[in-house]
Design a protein around this motif. Structure first.
Motif, PDB file in Angstrom:
ATOM      1  N   GLY A  91       0.791  -1.225   0.000  1.00 41.97           N
ATOM      2  CA  GLY A  91       0.000   0.000   0.000  1.00 41.97           C
ATOM      3  C   GLY A  91       0.821   1.272   0.000  1.00 41.97           C
ATOM      4  N   ASP A  92       2.129   1.135   0.217  1.00 40.03           N
ATOM      5  CA  ASP A  92       2.993   2.324   0.230  1.00 40.03           C
ATOM      6  C   ASP A  92       3.251   2.817  -1.201  1.00 40.03           C
ATOM      7  N   VAL A  93       3.371   4.120  -1.332  1.00 42.06           N
ATOM      8  CA  VAL A  93       3.707   4.744  -2.612  1.00 42.06           C
ATOM      9  C   VAL A  93       5.013   5.515  -2.449  1.00 42.06           C
ATOM     10  N   VAL A  94       5.894   5.350  -3.433  1.00 41.80           N
ATOM     11  CA  VAL A  94       7.160   6.088  -3.478  1.00 41.80           C
ATOM     12  C   VAL A  94       7.192   6.871  -4.782  1.00 41.80           C
ATOM     13  N   ILE A  95       7.644   8.102  -4.705  1.00 43.87           N
ATOM     14  CA  ILE A  95       7.751   8.933  -5.901  1.00 43.87           C
ATOM     15  C   ILE A  95       9.199   9.388  -6.036  1.00 43.87           C
ATOM     16  N   LEU A  96       9.770   9.130  -7.206  1.00 42.27           N
ATOM     17  CA  LEU A  96      11.097   9.660  -7.517  1.00 42.27           C
ATOM     18  C   LEU A  96      10.902  10.750  -8.564  1.00 42.27           C
ATOM     19  N   GLY A  97      11.006  12.002  -8.101  1.00 42.49           N
ATOM     20  CA  GLY A  97      10.908  13.153  -8.994  1.00 42.49           C
ATOM     21  C   GLY A  97      12.087  14.075  -8.733  1.00 42.49           C
ATOM     22  N   GLY A  98      12.129  15.188  -9.432  1.00 42.42           N
ATOM     23  CA  GLY A  98      13.197  16.160  -9.187  1.00 42.42           C
ATOM     24  C   GLY A  98      14.573  15.518  -9.300  1.00 42.42           C
ATOM     25  N   GLN A  99      15.429  15.839  -8.350  1.00 44.56           N
ATOM     26  CA  GLN A  99      16.788  15.257  -8.329  1.00 44.56           C
ATOM     27  C   GLN A  99      16.732  13.743  -8.175  1.00 44.56           C
ATOM     28  N   ALA A 100      15.786  13.278  -7.364  1.00 44.17           N
ATOM     29  CA  ALA A 100      15.706  11.846  -7.057  1.00 44.17           C
ATOM     30  C   ALA A 100      15.352  11.022  -8.292  1.00 44.17           C
ATOM     31  N   ARG A 101      14.831  11.677  -9.319  1.00 47.17           N
ATOM     32  CA  ARG A 101      14.487  10.952 -10.550  1.00 47.17           C
ATOM     33  C   ARG A 101      15.708  10.260 -11.136  1.00 47.17           C
ATOM     34  N   ARG A 102      16.900  10.811 -10.874  1.00 50.85           N
ATOM     35  CA  ARG A 102      18.162  10.247 -11.401  1.00 50.85           C
ATOM     36  C   ARG A 102      18.982   9.599 -10.301  1.00 50.85           C
ATOM     37  N   ALA A 103      18.359   9.264  -9.197  1.00 53.59           N
ATOM     38  CA  ALA A 103      19.093   8.663  -8.078  1.00 53.59           C
ATOM     39  C   ALA A 103      19.131   7.138  -8.217  1.00 53.59           C
ATOM     40  N   TYR A 104      20.248   6.577  -7.797  1.00 56.65           N
ATOM     41  CA  TYR A 104      20.367   5.114  -7.733  1.00 56.65           C
ATOM     42  C   TYR A 104      19.443   4.571  -6.650  1.00 56.65           C
ATOM     43  N   HIS A 105      18.852   3.418  -6.940  1.00 56.08           N
ATOM     44  CA  HIS A 105      17.985   2.758  -5.975  1.00 56.08           C
ATOM     45  C   HIS A 105      17.879   1.288  -6.345  1.00 56.08           C
ATOM     46  N   GLY A 106      17.441   0.467  -5.387  1.00 57.95           N
ATOM     47  CA  GLY A 106      17.290  -0.964  -5.645  1.00 57.95           C
ATOM     48  C   GLY A 106      16.565  -1.630  -4.493  1.00 57.95           C
ATOM     49  N   VAL A 107      16.372  -2.935  -4.637  1.00 55.04           N
ATOM     50  CA  VAL A 107      15.692  -3.716  -3.601  1.00 55.04           C
ATOM     51  C   VAL A 107      16.643  -4.825  -3.172  1.00 55.04           C
ATOM     52  N   ASP A 108      17.062  -4.783  -1.905  1.00 54.92           N
ATOM     53  CA  ASP A 108      18.054  -5.740  -1.408  1.00 54.92           C
ATOM     54  C   ASP A 108      17.448  -7.090  -1.037  1.00 54.92           C
ATOM     55  N   ARG A 109      16.220  -7.060  -0.521  1.00 54.94           N
ATOM     56  CA  ARG A 109      15.582  -8.331  -0.178  1.00 54.94           C
ATOM     57  C   ARG A 109      14.090  -8.107   0.046  1.00 54.94           C
ATOM     58  N   ILE A 110      13.368  -9.197   0.015  1.00 51.78           N
ATOM     59  CA  ILE A 110      11.973  -9.109   0.425  1.00 51.78           C
ATOM     60  C   ILE A 110      11.754 -10.037   1.624  1.00 51.78           C
ATOM     61  N   TYR A 111      10.684  -9.774   2.354  1.00 50.89           N
ATOM     62  CA  TYR A 111      10.358 -10.518   3.574  1.00 50.89           C
ATOM     63  C   TYR A 111       9.111 -11.337   3.283  1.00 50.89           C
ATOM     64  N   PRO A 112       9.288 -12.575   2.787  1.00 52.49           N
ATOM     65  CA  PRO A 112       8.154 -13.300   2.192  1.00 52.49           C
ATOM     66  C   PRO A 112       7.054 -13.693   3.167  1.00 52.49           C
ATOM     67  N   GLU A 113       7.345 -13.662   4.482  1.00 52.64           N
ATOM     68  CA  GLU A 113       6.290 -14.039   5.441  1.00 52.64           C
ATOM     69  C   GLU A 113       5.436 -12.842   5.839  1.00 52.64           C
ATOM     70  N   SER A 114       5.721 -11.663   5.286  1.00 54.39           N
ATOM     71  CA  SER A 114       5.141 -10.449   5.860  1.00 54.39           C
ATOM     72  C   SER A 114       3.761 -10.098   5.320  1.00 54.39           C
ATOM     73  N   SER A 115       3.260 -10.829   4.329  1.00 50.57           N
ATOM     74  CA  SER A 115       1.946 -10.511   3.763  1.00 50.57           C
ATOM     75  C   SER A 115       1.405 -11.726   3.031  1.00 50.57           C
ATOM     76  N   THR A 116       0.086 -11.831   3.002  1.00 48.50           N
ATOM     77  CA  THR A 116      -0.543 -12.910   2.231  1.00 48.50           C
ATOM     78  C   THR A 116      -1.298 -12.349   1.025  1.00 48.50           C
ATOM     79  N   LEU A 117      -1.115 -11.067   0.768  1.00 48.62           N
ATOM     80  CA  LEU A 117      -1.910 -10.416  -0.288  1.00 48.62           C
ATOM     81  C   LEU A 117      -1.605 -10.984  -1.676  1.00 48.62           C
ATOM     82  N   VAL A 118      -0.313 -11.192  -1.951  1.00 50.86           N
ATOM     83  CA  VAL A 118       0.108 -11.697  -3.269  1.00 50.86           C
ATOM     84  C   VAL A 118       0.348 -13.202  -3.132  1.00 50.86           C
TER      85      VAL A 118
END
Ligand code: MD6
Ligand code: FE
Length: 200
Positions: free
Chosen positions: A157-184
């Protein structure tokens, strides 16, 4: 924190998250997630993906690009659902609509290396991201690959917006926590990123 980064925790209520997941899972039946490959090496990507909208982001041995057709089914990507078009209108602060929604599907061991979203020519438009399902450890850096980074957990349900300077910022996903939700299904995580590709 870099200018232009916005974090809107719990933008979507649990009921809205369920509705959005139902819509997206329905669209994935005819428009399945598939495993792309790294440019040059052809190494399989850790995350499977597909797209919604008139254009979709594709990665294969030839490179990164946007194209109107699913590379495996040969069909046009389905339209971006209304809930996501409404989100863009609400938060993007950009006159033209998004043209692509990349659907990234993470399983327990999936990760996404540090990258910049740089394949769009509409560089003034933000990228708007929605997280659904299991929590992820998201890392945001700066304009250089070696810039200092900070990590945060993104929940369903969280939303992240990369605009402005952050539009060109490095980012990534290091891991997921598979027990944390049953939605998907399978304890997975779906990340949806809305993009304007061409200048309006
Ligand atoms: C993810 N997100 O959350 C990966 N890109 O799974 C992204 O790569 C991303 O969250 C551009 C803007 C926002 C993002
Ligand atoms: Fe990205």
């Amino acid at each position: 924190m870099i200018e232009g980064f916005r974090f809107l925790p719990e933008y979507f209520s649990p009921a809205q998250q369920r509705a959005l997941v139902m819509v997206v899972l329905g669209l994935l039946e005819e428009n399945p997630v598939y495993r792309g490959a790294m440019p040059r090496t052809g190494k399989p990507l850790s995350v499977r993906n597909t797209n919604l909208g008139p254009l979709g982001w594709v990665s294969d041995i030839k490179g990164y690009r946007y194209q109107p057709l699913h590379p495996e089914t040969g069909k046009a990507w389905p339209a971006i659902p209304d809930m996501l078009m409404d989100l863009w209108r609400d938060v993007a602060n950009y006159a033209a609509p998004p043209q692509a929604c990349l659907v990234n599907w993470y399983e327990a061991g999936s990760r996404l290396g540090l990258h910049i979203d740089a394949d769009e020519t509409a560089r003034d438009a933000p990228v708007v991201s929605v997280s659904l399902g299991s929590r992820a450890l998201f890392r945001l850096g700066g304009l250089e690959r070696t810039s200092p980074t900070s990590s945060m957990r993104l929940a369903s349900g969280d939303v992240v917006i990369l605009g402005g300077q952050a539009r060109r910022a490095y980012h990534g996903v290091d891991r997921i926590y598979p027990e944390s939700s049953t939605l998907v299904p399978g304890g997975g995580r779906i990340n949806l990123t809305l993009r304007r590709v061409t200048a309006p």
